[in-house]
Write a protein that holds these residues in place. Structure first.
Motif, PDB file in Angstrom:
ATOM      1  N   ALA A  10       0.828  -1.205   0.000  1.00 29.93           N
ATOM      2  CA  ALA A  10       0.000   0.000   0.000  1.00 29.93           C
ATOM      3  C   ALA A  10       0.865   1.258   0.000  1.00 29.93           C
ATOM      4  O   ALA A  10       0.585   2.222  -0.727  1.00 29.93           O
ATOM      5  N   GLU A  11       1.904   1.255   0.805  1.00 34.81           N
ATOM      6  CA  GLU A  11       2.784   2.422   0.859  1.00 34.81           C
ATOM      7  C   GLU A  11       3.513   2.635  -0.472  1.00 34.81           C
ATOM      8  O   GLU A  11       3.669   3.770  -0.943  1.00 34.81           O
ATOM      9  N   GLY A  12       3.949   1.545  -1.097  1.00 40.05           N
ATOM     10  CA  GLY A  12       4.605   1.655  -2.389  1.00 40.05           C
ATOM     11  C   GLY A  12       3.664   2.166  -3.462  1.00 40.05           C
ATOM     12  O   GLY A  12       4.044   2.994  -4.305  1.00 40.05           O
ATOM     13  N   THR A  13       2.413   1.690  -3.433  1.00 43.93           N
ATOM     14  CA  THR A  13       1.407   2.162  -4.384  1.00 43.93           C
ATOM     15  C   THR A  13       1.150   3.645  -4.205  1.00 43.93           C
ATOM     16  O   THR A  13       1.067   4.408  -5.174  1.00 43.93           O
ATOM     17  N   LEU A  14       1.035   4.073  -2.957  1.00 40.36           N
ATOM     18  CA  LEU A  14       0.813   5.483  -2.662  1.00 40.36           C
ATOM     19  C   LEU A  14       1.948   6.347  -3.211  1.00 40.36           C
ATOM     20  O   LEU A  14       1.715   7.343  -3.915  1.00 40.36           O
ATOM     21  N   GLN A  15       3.172   5.997  -2.909  1.00 39.28           N
ATOM     22  CA  GLN A  15       4.316   6.785  -3.359  1.00 39.28           C
ATOM     23  C   GLN A  15       4.392   6.835  -4.877  1.00 39.28           C
ATOM     24  O   GLN A  15       4.686   7.878  -5.468  1.00 39.28           O
ATOM     25  N   SER A  16       4.130   5.712  -5.528  1.00 39.90           N
ATOM     26  CA  SER A  16       4.203   5.660  -6.983  1.00 39.90           C
ATOM     27  C   SER A  16       3.145   6.549  -7.631  1.00 39.90           C
ATOM     28  O   SER A  16       3.433   7.295  -8.578  1.00 39.90           O
ATOM     29  N   LEU A  17       1.910   6.492  -7.121  1.00 39.56           N
ATOM     30  CA  LEU A  17       0.834   7.279  -7.707  1.00 39.56           C
ATOM     31  C   LEU A  17       1.049   8.771  -7.518  1.00 39.56           C
ATOM     32  O   LEU A  17       0.873   9.563  -8.445  1.00 39.56           O
ATOM     33  N   VAL A  18       1.423   9.168  -6.307  1.00 35.14           N
ATOM     34  CA  VAL A  18       1.641  10.592  -6.034  1.00 35.14           C
ATOM     35  C   VAL A  18       2.785  11.126  -6.893  1.00 35.14           C
ATOM     36  O   VAL A  18       2.708  12.220  -7.457  1.00 35.14           O
ATOM     37  N   GLY A  28      -1.876  11.966  -0.628  1.00 33.89           N
ATOM     38  CA  GLY A  28      -2.593  10.824  -0.083  1.00 33.89           C
ATOM     39  C   GLY A  28      -1.957  10.280   1.174  1.00 33.89           C
ATOM     40  O   GLY A  28      -1.012  10.854   1.714  1.00 33.89           O
ATOM     41  N   ASN A  29      -2.499   9.146   1.620  1.00 35.68           N
ATOM     42  CA  ASN A  29      -2.012   8.511   2.840  1.00 35.68           C
ATOM     43  C   ASN A  29      -2.463   7.057   2.840  1.00 35.68           C
ATOM     44  O   ASN A  29      -3.314   6.655   2.045  1.00 35.68           O
ATOM     45  N   VAL A  30      -1.884   6.281   3.731  1.00 31.99           N
ATOM     46  CA  VAL A  30      -2.295   4.886   3.918  1.00 31.99           C
ATOM     47  C   VAL A  30      -3.118   4.808   5.195  1.00 31.99           C
ATOM     48  O   VAL A  30      -2.678   5.262   6.259  1.00 31.99           O
ATOM     49  N   TYR A  31      -4.329   4.237   5.076  1.00 34.70           N
ATOM     50  CA  TYR A  31      -5.230   4.160   6.220  1.00 34.70           C
ATOM     51  C   TYR A  31      -5.558   2.693   6.521  1.00 34.70           C
ATOM     52  O   TYR A  31      -5.818   1.918   5.596  1.00 34.70           O
ATOM     53  N   PRO A  79      -4.776  -2.518   4.691  1.00 35.18           N
ATOM     54  CA  PRO A  79      -4.417  -1.109   4.481  1.00 35.18           C
ATOM     55  C   PRO A  79      -4.994  -0.599   3.159  1.00 35.18           C
ATOM     56  O   PRO A  79      -5.154  -1.361   2.201  1.00 35.18           O
ATOM     57  N   ALA A  80      -5.328   0.673   3.122  1.00 32.88           N
ATOM     58  CA  ALA A  80      -5.820   1.297   1.894  1.00 32.88           C
ATOM     59  C   ALA A  80      -4.936   2.490   1.561  1.00 32.88           C
ATOM     60  O   ALA A  80      -4.784   3.403   2.381  1.00 32.88           O
ATOM     61  N   ALA A  81      -4.349   2.480   0.370  1.00 29.34           N
ATOM     62  CA  ALA A  81      -3.601   3.639  -0.118  1.00 29.34           C
ATOM     63  C   ALA A  81      -4.599   4.550  -0.820  1.00 29.34           C
ATOM     64  O   ALA A  81      -5.143   4.205  -1.874  1.00 29.34           O
ATOM     65  N   VAL A  82      -4.865   5.707  -0.223  1.00 25.14           N
ATOM     66  CA  VAL A  82      -5.885   6.619  -0.741  1.00 25.14           C
ATOM     67  C   VAL A  82      -5.208   7.872  -1.283  1.00 25.14           C
ATOM     68  O   VAL A  82      -4.454   8.538  -0.559  1.00 25.14           O
ATOM     69  N   VAL A  83      -5.472   8.198  -2.555  1.00 25.96           N
ATOM     70  CA  VAL A  83      -4.892   9.386  -3.175  1.00 25.96           C
ATOM     71  C   VAL A  83      -6.006  10.225  -3.789  1.00 25.96           C
ATOM     72  O   VAL A  83      -7.029   9.695  -4.247  1.00 25.96           O
ATOM     73  N   ALA A 140      -8.661   4.564  -4.092  1.00 22.73           N
ATOM     74  CA  ALA A 140      -8.225   3.800  -2.925  1.00 22.73           C
ATOM     75  C   ALA A 140      -7.803   2.419  -3.399  1.00 22.73           C
ATOM     76  O   ALA A 140      -8.576   1.729  -4.069  1.00 22.73           O
ATOM     77  N   HIS A 141      -6.579   2.033  -3.066  1.00 27.15           N
ATOM     78  CA  HIS A 141      -6.024   0.748  -3.484  1.00 27.15           C
ATOM     79  C   HIS A 141      -5.857  -0.143  -2.248  1.00 27.15           C
ATOM     80  O   HIS A 141      -5.136   0.228  -1.311  1.00 27.15           O
ATOM     81  N   VAL A 142      -6.522  -1.301  -2.279  1.00 25.21           N
ATOM     82  CA  VAL A 142      -6.527  -2.207  -1.129  1.00 25.21           C
ATOM     83  C   VAL A 142      -5.990  -3.571  -1.558  1.00 25.21           C
ATOM     84  O   VAL A 142      -6.602  -4.243  -2.407  1.00 25.21           O
ATOM     85  N   PRO A 143      -4.865  -4.019  -1.002  1.00 23.63           N
ATOM     86  CA  PRO A 143      -4.372  -5.371  -1.328  1.00 23.63           C
ATOM     87  C   PRO A 143      -5.369  -6.429  -0.848  1.00 23.63           C
ATOM     88  O   PRO A 143      -5.788  -6.437   0.313  1.00 23.63           O
ATOM     89  N   VAL A 144      -5.757  -7.314  -1.753  1.00 23.93           N
ATOM     90  CA  VAL A 144      -6.717  -8.370  -1.429  1.00 23.93           C
ATOM     91  C   VAL A 144      -5.995  -9.495  -0.695  1.00 23.93           C
ATOM     92  O   VAL A 144      -4.886  -9.877  -1.079  1.00 23.93           O
ATOM     93  N   PRO A 145      -6.581 -10.052   0.377  1.00 23.56           N
ATOM     94  CA  PRO A 145      -5.938 -11.193   1.054  1.00 23.56           C
ATOM     95  C   PRO A 145      -5.690 -12.334   0.076  1.00 23.56           C
ATOM     96  O   PRO A 145      -6.491 -12.584  -0.827  1.00 23.56           O
ATOM     97  N   GLU A 146      -4.595 -13.031   0.281  1.00 21.49           N
ATOM     98  CA  GLU A 146      -4.216 -14.097  -0.645  1.00 21.49           C
ATOM     99  C   GLU A 146      -5.183 -15.272  -0.582  1.00 21.49           C
ATOM    100  O   GLU A 146      -5.537 -15.864  -1.595  1.00 21.49           O
ATOM    101  N   GLY A 147      -5.631 -15.654   0.595  1.00 18.44           N
ATOM    102  CA  GLY A 147      -6.540 -16.774   0.740  1.00 18.44           C
ATOM    103  C   GLY A 147      -5.928 -18.062   0.221  1.00 18.44           C
ATOM    104  O   GLY A 147      -4.732 -18.296   0.332  1.00 18.44           O
ATOM    105  N   THR A 148      -6.750 -18.894  -0.422  1.00 18.85           N
ATOM    106  CA  THR A 148      -6.259 -20.164  -0.960  1.00 18.85           C
ATOM    107  C   THR A 148      -5.687 -20.006  -2.363  1.00 18.85           C
ATOM    108  O   THR A 148      -5.115 -20.936  -2.914  1.00 18.85           O
ATOM    109  N   SER A 149      -5.850 -18.806  -2.942  1.00 15.95           N
ATOM    110  CA  SER A 149      -5.327 -18.572  -4.284  1.00 15.95           C
ATOM    111  C   SER A 149      -3.852 -18.226  -4.226  1.00 15.95           C
ATOM    112  O   SER A 149      -3.385 -17.543  -3.325  1.00 15.95           O
TER     113      SER A 149
END
Length: 211
Positions: free
Chosen positions: A97-105, A114-117, A124-128, A151-160
């Motif tokens: 999330a932090e990397g996504t935020l920095q890249s987008l800004v 933006g910020n990570v919430y 976590p959500a990277a919101v810009v 807002a970018h939210v990493p999806v849990p990996e789960g069984t995939s």
């Protein structure tokens, strides 16, 4: 994996990936009003509606909604999408999330911020937010400025074995209505949950499977 979230009020949902029959059932009445009795024009409008629906599906969109009309007696326009795409973010969702935020800004310029919430779903959500311009060909004025939130939210990996990123995108050209829409977006993000089993108690309009 299933994502559940509150569908925001005011937004009319555009079904994603419609068949020709579904397109006709969804849009025929509205299209007929615009076509003015011209059958060929009506058919062309329906083709455009279905084309938009299929394009959303190809882009990984699982929810699309729009406000086109009056918001508390004032003319308003806004578009909201929720999409899921493959994104191999590694073992740490917060770092992703932090990397996504920095890249987008960095890529969108000094007017973006933006910020990570942390969300209640423990993701976590990277919101810009920032300004963008949509260019319309053969129209005056050709440049339409609008404000956007992502807002970018990493999806849990789960069984995939594949990791994904869920992206919420909101935009409006009516800057004075921005604050009216924000509570709806906050509620959507705070209501977001992930599960590997379908929640039968959740509203079907708010429940979408992916991956």
């Amino acid at each position: 994996m299933f994502a559940t979230f509150d569908t925001p009020e005011w937004f009319v949902q555009l079904p994603v990936g419609m068949s020709p029959e579904e397109t006709y059932a969804f849009a025929a009445e509205r299209v007929r009003a615009f076509a003015g009795g011209d059958v060929e024009r009506e058919r062309a409008f329906l083709t455009e509606v279905r084309g938009c629906s299929l394009a959303l599906e190809r882009a990984g969109v699982v929810y699309a909604g729009a406000v086109m009309g009056y918001l508390e007696d004032e003319l308003s326009l806004a578009v909201l999408t929720v999409a899921v795409q493959e994104f191999d973010y590694g073992p740490d969702a917060r770092v992703a999330a932090e990397g996504t935020l920095q890249s987008l800004v960095a890529s969108r310029g000094p007017l973006w911020s933006g910020n990570v919430y942390p969300l209640p779903c423990d993701r976590p959500a990277a919101v810009v937010t920032g300004p963008r311009v949509f260019r319309l060909r053969d129209m005056e004025p050709s440049d339409v400025p609008f404000a956007e939130l992502q807002a970018h939210v990493p999806v849990p990996e789960g069984t995939s074995a594949e990791r994904r990123m869920l992206t919420v995108t909101f935009s409006t050209p009516v800057a004075k209505h921005w604050e009216r829409y924000m509570p709806l977006l906050v509620q959507l993000l705070r209501s977001l949950t992930f599960s590997e089993t379908e929640n039968s108690a959740a509203a079907q309009a708010s429940l979408t499977a992916f991956g």
